[in-house]
Enzyme design. Structure first.
Site, PDB file in Angstrom:
ATOM      1  N   CYS A  48     -12.975   4.763   4.815  1.00 20.39           N
ATOM      2  CA  CYS A  48     -12.559   3.722   4.478  1.00 20.39           C
ATOM      3  C   CYS A  48     -11.289   3.361   5.594  1.00 20.39           C
ATOM      4  O   CYS A  48     -11.297   4.126   6.596  1.00 20.39           O
ATOM      5  CB  CYS A  48     -11.947   3.783   3.187  1.00 20.39           C
ATOM      6  SG  CYS A  48     -10.380   2.500   2.712  1.00 20.39           S
ATOM      7  N   CYS A  50      -9.155   1.526   5.796  1.00 20.74           N
ATOM      8  CA  CYS A  50      -7.860   0.308   5.480  1.00 20.74           C
ATOM      9  C   CYS A  50      -6.797   1.045   6.121  1.00 20.74           C
ATOM     10  O   CYS A  50      -7.228   2.625   6.398  1.00 20.74           O
ATOM     11  CB  CYS A  50      -7.975  -0.038   3.921  1.00 20.74           C
ATOM     12  SG  CYS A  50      -7.032   1.521   2.902  1.00 20.74           S
ATOM     13  N   CYS A  53      -4.875   4.201   3.139  1.00 20.95           N
ATOM     14  CA  CYS A  53      -5.757   5.658   2.701  1.00 20.95           C
ATOM     15  C   CYS A  53      -5.310   6.469   4.130  1.00 20.95           C
ATOM     16  O   CYS A  53      -5.207   6.009   5.143  1.00 20.95           O
ATOM     17  CB  CYS A  53      -7.217   5.340   2.632  1.00 20.95           C
ATOM     18  SG  CYS A  53      -7.720   4.370   1.456  1.00 20.95           S
TER      19      CYS A  53
HETATM   20  N1  LIG Z   1      -6.724  -4.859   5.248  1.00 21.57           N
HETATM   21  C1  LIG Z   1      -6.299  -3.924   4.239  1.00 21.57           C
HETATM   22  C2  LIG Z   1      -7.072  -3.737   3.202  1.00 21.57           C
HETATM   23  C3  LIG Z   1      -6.672  -3.066   2.182  1.00 21.57           C
HETATM   24  C4  LIG Z   1      -7.412  -2.605   1.084  1.00 21.57           C
HETATM   25  O1  LIG Z   1      -7.703  -3.220   0.671  1.00 21.57           O
HETATM   26  N2  LIG Z   1      -7.477  -1.103   0.849  1.00 21.57           N
HETATM   27  C5  LIG Z   1      -8.672  -1.234  -0.618  1.00 21.57           C
HETATM   28  C6  LIG Z   1      -9.605   0.262  -0.305  1.00 21.57           C
HETATM   29  S1  LIG Z   1      -8.288   1.224  -0.077  1.00 21.57           S
HETATM   30  C7  LIG Z   1      -9.917   2.844  -0.754  1.00 21.57           C
HETATM   31  O2  LIG Z   1     -11.127   2.702  -0.315  1.00 21.57           O
HETATM   32  C8  LIG Z   1      -7.450  -1.038  -1.744  1.00 21.57           C
HETATM   33  O3  LIG Z   1      -7.498  -1.088  -3.072  1.00 21.57           O
HETATM   34  N3  LIG Z   1      -5.917  -0.623  -1.959  1.00 21.57           N
HETATM   35  C9  LIG Z   1      -5.332  -0.859  -3.183  1.00 21.57           C
HETATM   36  C10 LIG Z   1      -4.099  -0.148  -2.423  1.00 21.57           C
HETATM   37  O4  LIG Z   1      -4.552   0.173  -1.602  1.00 21.57           O
HETATM   38  O5  LIG Z   1      -2.982  -0.102  -3.491  1.00 21.57           O
HETATM   39  C11 LIG Z   1      -5.407  -2.534   4.735  1.00 21.57           C
HETATM   40  O6  LIG Z   1      -6.275  -2.196   5.348  1.00 21.57           O
HETATM   41  O7  LIG Z   1      -4.666  -2.521   4.746  1.00 21.57           O
HETATM   42 ZN   LIG Z   2      -8.798   2.848   2.104  1.00 20.08          ZN
END
Ligand SMILES: N[C@@H](CCC(=O)N[C@@H](CSCO)C(=O)NCC(=O)O)C(=O)O
Ligand SMILES: [Zn+2]
Ligand SMILES: [Zn+2]
Length: 187
Positions: A48, A50, A53
């Protein structure tokens, strides 16, 4: 351009074991480690990109999978855990001292409620499901990665046999969409 996707996959992907029964995750503190025991293997393990994480130092991606929350228990030093962002969909429980995320839990009504998000590289046993795909790839650009090099990142995932997505995989997007349709009374 030299980069690390994640140390667990940079040199190839090792498949998990079919009969795997789980193990314990430990934070990175030198002593008094937080321990979280998982009964069974993870599902939908993925890279991931994002920003939310947990990633090991120097890695562009996290490796994160899901497991039913009843299979997750804090077995040592739970007092060191805190929720990073209580407003986020995924409440990431991190160690206050070393910053490692031990588990992410969803408490609100959501397609993935009941599943906890975990990083199996924190365990010292082998056999966990291998990463199945790469998610939120373009999100690394939001964190400062030069877009002119993003094709090299996608190419590296392809060479490892992983499909790349800019949100989640089709199977997970379908679960989210079906949940939305059910809430609207359309399914
Ligand atoms: N572009 C953003 C995306 C963040 C995002 O939506 N992350 C997802 C995936 S986390 C694991 O697969 C998500 O579901 N987030 C919900 C949360 O984090 O609460 C970025 O990079 O920040
Ligand atoms: Zn993530
Ligand atoms: Zn710690």
């Amino acid at each position: 351009m030299a980069f690390s996707l994640h140390p667990v996959i940079d040199n190839g992907i090792t498949k998990g074991a079919a009969d795997f029964t789980g193990g314990t995750l430990y934070c990175h503190c030198p002593s008094d480690k937080v321990a979280v025991t998982l009964k069974g293997n993870v599902l939908h393990n993925h890279a991931c990109g994002c920003s939310k994480c947990w990633k090991p130092k120097g890695a562009l991606f996290a490796i994160i999978g899901v497991i039913p929350r009843d299979s997750v228990s804090v077995t040592a030093n739970g007092s060191k855990l805190h929720v990073l962002d209580p407003e986020a969909t995924i409440q990431r429980n991190a160690c206050k001292d070393c910053g490692v995320h031990l588990f992410g839990r969803i408490e609100k009504d959501h397609a993935f409620k009941g599943l906890d998000f975990v990083h199996v590289e924190l365990s010292d046993v082998k056999g966990w499901q291998e990463p199945q795909f790469a998610a939120f790839v373009s999100s690394i650009i939001e964190q400062g990665f030069d877009p002119k090099n993003i094709d090299q990142v996608r190419g590296k995932f392809k060479s490892l046999g992983l499909e790349t997505y800019d949100v989640l995989s089709p199977a997970l997007m379908d679960m989210l969409a079906a949940f939305t349709a059910k809430q609207a009374g359309l399914l």
